[in-house]
Design an enzyme around this catalytic site. Structure first.
Site, mmCIF file in Angstrom:
data_model
loop_
_atom_site.group_PDB
_atom_site.id
_atom_site.type_symbol
_atom_site.label_atom_id
_atom_site.label_comp_id
_atom_site.label_asym_id
_atom_site.label_seq_id
_atom_site.Cartn_x
_atom_site.Cartn_y
_atom_site.Cartn_z
ATOM 1 N N CYS A 238 0.875 -1.188 0.000
ATOM 2 C CA CYS A 238 0.000 0.000 0.000
ATOM 3 C C CYS A 238 0.904 1.227 0.000
ATOM 4 O O CYS A 238 0.887 2.040 0.926
ATOM 5 C CB CYS A 238 -0.913 -0.003 1.225
ATOM 6 S SG CYS A 238 -1.921 -1.493 1.412
ATOM 7 N N GLY A 242 4.662 6.942 -1.171
ATOM 8 C CA GLY A 242 6.005 6.375 -1.093
ATOM 9 C C GLY A 242 6.804 6.652 0.148
ATOM 10 O O GLY A 242 8.005 6.363 0.175
ATOM 11 N N LYS A 244 6.993 5.181 3.149
ATOM 12 C CA LYS A 244 7.638 3.986 3.713
ATOM 13 C C LYS A 244 8.455 3.255 2.659
ATOM 14 O O LYS A 244 9.415 2.554 3.001
ATOM 15 C CB LYS A 244 6.593 3.084 4.357
ATOM 16 C CG LYS A 244 6.011 3.691 5.634
ATOM 17 C CD LYS A 244 5.129 2.731 6.382
ATOM 18 C CE LYS A 244 4.621 3.375 7.675
ATOM 19 N NZ LYS A 244 3.768 4.547 7.428
ATOM 20 N N ASP A 262 0.079 -0.039 -5.319
ATOM 21 C CA ASP A 262 -1.095 0.424 -4.578
ATOM 22 C C ASP A 262 -2.308 0.198 -5.476
ATOM 23 O O ASP A 262 -2.202 0.240 -6.709
ATOM 24 C CB ASP A 262 -0.958 1.912 -4.220
ATOM 25 C CG ASP A 262 -1.892 2.333 -3.097
ATOM 26 O OD1 ASP A 262 -1.408 2.599 -1.994
ATOM 27 O OD2 ASP A 262 -3.114 2.382 -3.331
ATOM 28 N N ASP A 308 1.074 -0.792 4.839
ATOM 29 C CA ASP A 308 0.699 0.465 5.490
ATOM 30 C C ASP A 308 -0.805 0.591 5.253
ATOM 31 O O ASP A 308 -1.258 1.247 4.325
ATOM 32 C CB ASP A 308 1.473 1.624 4.867
ATOM 33 C CG ASP A 308 1.351 2.902 5.671
ATOM 34 O OD1 ASP A 308 0.715 2.875 6.736
ATOM 35 O OD2 ASP A 308 1.866 3.942 5.221
ATOM 36 N N CYS A 361 -2.170 3.669 11.132
ATOM 37 C CA CYS A 361 -2.055 4.918 11.900
ATOM 38 C C CYS A 361 -3.369 5.114 12.646
ATOM 39 O O CYS A 361 -4.016 6.149 12.569
ATOM 40 C CB CYS A 361 -1.731 6.106 10.990
ATOM 41 S SG CYS A 361 -2.829 6.319 9.582
#
Length: 432
Positions: A238, A242, A244, A262, A308, A361
């Site tokens: 995911c 960009g 990570k 993605d 992510d 997150c």
């Protein structure tokens, strides 16, 4: 503009947001276009006032016993800015461009009302429907945790070790007040005051040459816990813009195979320029086309798949306080479905002995520990790498981090109150 005039402008903006139901960022942009006489300092100060009111929307209205824009502004000045009644009254003197003088009722509210009897979701400034989820993870500490999530975030930077060392970048960005981050060995932090403008980091030579990237320290740690190594085959499933992917590339020292993809090709748009600036040469960006599988050639061969995950973003409320008030229960259900699908997709890509790094997150249990447990029930060949092993990448800071962050059998949860980062959950799962 005078401080009083800035407050008047911010109240006007809040009224616009309420009446037109527009995102705060859009309202701020339109206000700036219509008021070009306002300098950059004025715009930064008005923006700071607006975001602080949004951060403390519920508690400020409670203090004033009034939910109108002016009342929320006055309550915020007391709660967030720490101003007493006389200081607030001095700004609200009814002069040119200043707010009208305080009424007797407003003076009384500012002088006497507190949050001591307020419900948790009011004192912590979050939607009431989320109270059960926050109680589940934080218990009686949920007000303190949520209050920390309502504070202004610092500006964190990640040093790109493909091009620079932290000591050198620290020296060149000293004029911005940059300091080492508490946990990440490759992070820098610039603290920001209530009315401070964001420093023009994009104009700095270190940024232009790819030596640093903007990235919250929690995001840096999440990537580090994945333990990507030189020579591995790594997939960022995911990848989005960009952030990570760049961190993984640096960890791999440019050696090995790094694939970034993605499901939303629009999210990938910035990644090419960022990879070029960072000096990354071993990344293969795969943009989805039609209904085809961009990873059809990868079957049980990846050393690491980093997810992510799409999530509610509750851990980023410090940076986007507008979003928490627009969030609805249905959004959580959609995200849970997305997370289940991407985890199941990742399972087929990992080779025996390989691993999945699942990151959100979010601080909500259904997106974190519960999602991991559900995955292992569907894929019993995977098991969680003990959290104390993943944190060993922090070397001499590992023990202190272990005391600060919340640990569970499924992984780590970082929060603004505990670790000074955004809210991040990280779980590393290894395939037998």
């Amino acid at each position: 503009m005078t401080p009083a005039a800035r407050i008047s402008a911010a109240i006007e903006l809040i009224d616009t947001i309420d009446a037109q139901r527009v995102p705060a960022a859009k309202a701020l942009k339109e206000w700036g276009t219509a008021h070009r006489y306002a300098g950059s300092g004025d715009r930064a100060a008005i923006s700071g006032l607006l975001w602080d009111v949004l951060r403390r929307r519920a508690s400020s209205a409670w203090i004033m016993d009034d939910d109108r824009p002016r009342a929320r502004m006055l309550g915020m000045l007391k709660l967030e800015r720490g101003m007493d009644t006389d200081a607030i009254a001095a700004l609200c003197d009814g002069g040119r461009f200043a707010p009208e003088p305080l009424s007797d009722g407003e003076r009384t509210a500012l002088s006497t009302r507190t949050l001591s009897e307020a419900p948790a979701h009011i004192a912590g400034d979050y939607p009431e429907w989320l109270d059960g989820y926050l109680a589940q993870v934080f218990g009686e500490d949920r007000v303190s945790e949520a209050t920390a999530m309502a504070s202004r975030a610092p500006l964190d930077l990640r040093v790109n070790t493909l091009k620079a060392k932290r000591e050198k970048v620290l020296a060149s960005l000293a004029h911005l007040g940059a300091k080492p981050t508490p946990w990440s060995l490759i992070g820098l932090r610039i603290e920001l005051g209530a009315d401070a403008r964001n420093p023009g980091i994009h104009a700095e030579e270190d940024f232009i040459k790819g030596a640093v990237e903007v990235q919250d320290e929690g995001s840096q740690l999440a990537a580090l816990f994945s333990a990507a190594k030189s020579g591995e085959q790594v997939i960022d499933l995911c990848a989005g813009a960009g952030g990570k992917t760049l961190a993984l590339a640096a960890m791999m020292a440019g050696k090995g195979r790094l694939i970034a993809t993605d499901t939303d090709k629009r999210q990938l748009a910035p990644i090419h320029e960022r990879l070029s600036r960072a000096g990354v040469h071993n990344a293969d960006v795969r943009t989805p086309k039609g209904d085809g599988d961009t990873l059809s050639d990868i079957r049980a061969s990846a050393d690491l798949v980093l997810i992510d995950a799409p999530c509610t973003g509750t851990g980023t409320w410090r940076r986007n306080p507008d979003a928490k008030w627009r969030m609805r229960p249905g959004a959580l259900e959609v995200r849970l479905k997305d997370q289940t699908e991407v985890l199941d997709r990742a399972a087929a890509l990992v080779k025996p002995g390989g691993r999945i790094a699942y990151i959100t997150c979010s601080v909500l249990p259904p997106e974190n520990g519960e999602q991991v447990r559900g995955f292992m029930a569907r894929h019993p060949e995977f098991a969680v790498v003990p959290p104390e092993q993943t944190v060993s990448v922090l070397w001499d800071k590992a023990e202190d981090f272990s005391r600060a962050a919340l640990s569970s059998p499924e992984g780590w949860l970082m929060t603004p109150r505990r670790t000074g980062t955004d809210g991040f959950f990280v779980s590393v799962l290894k395939k037998a």
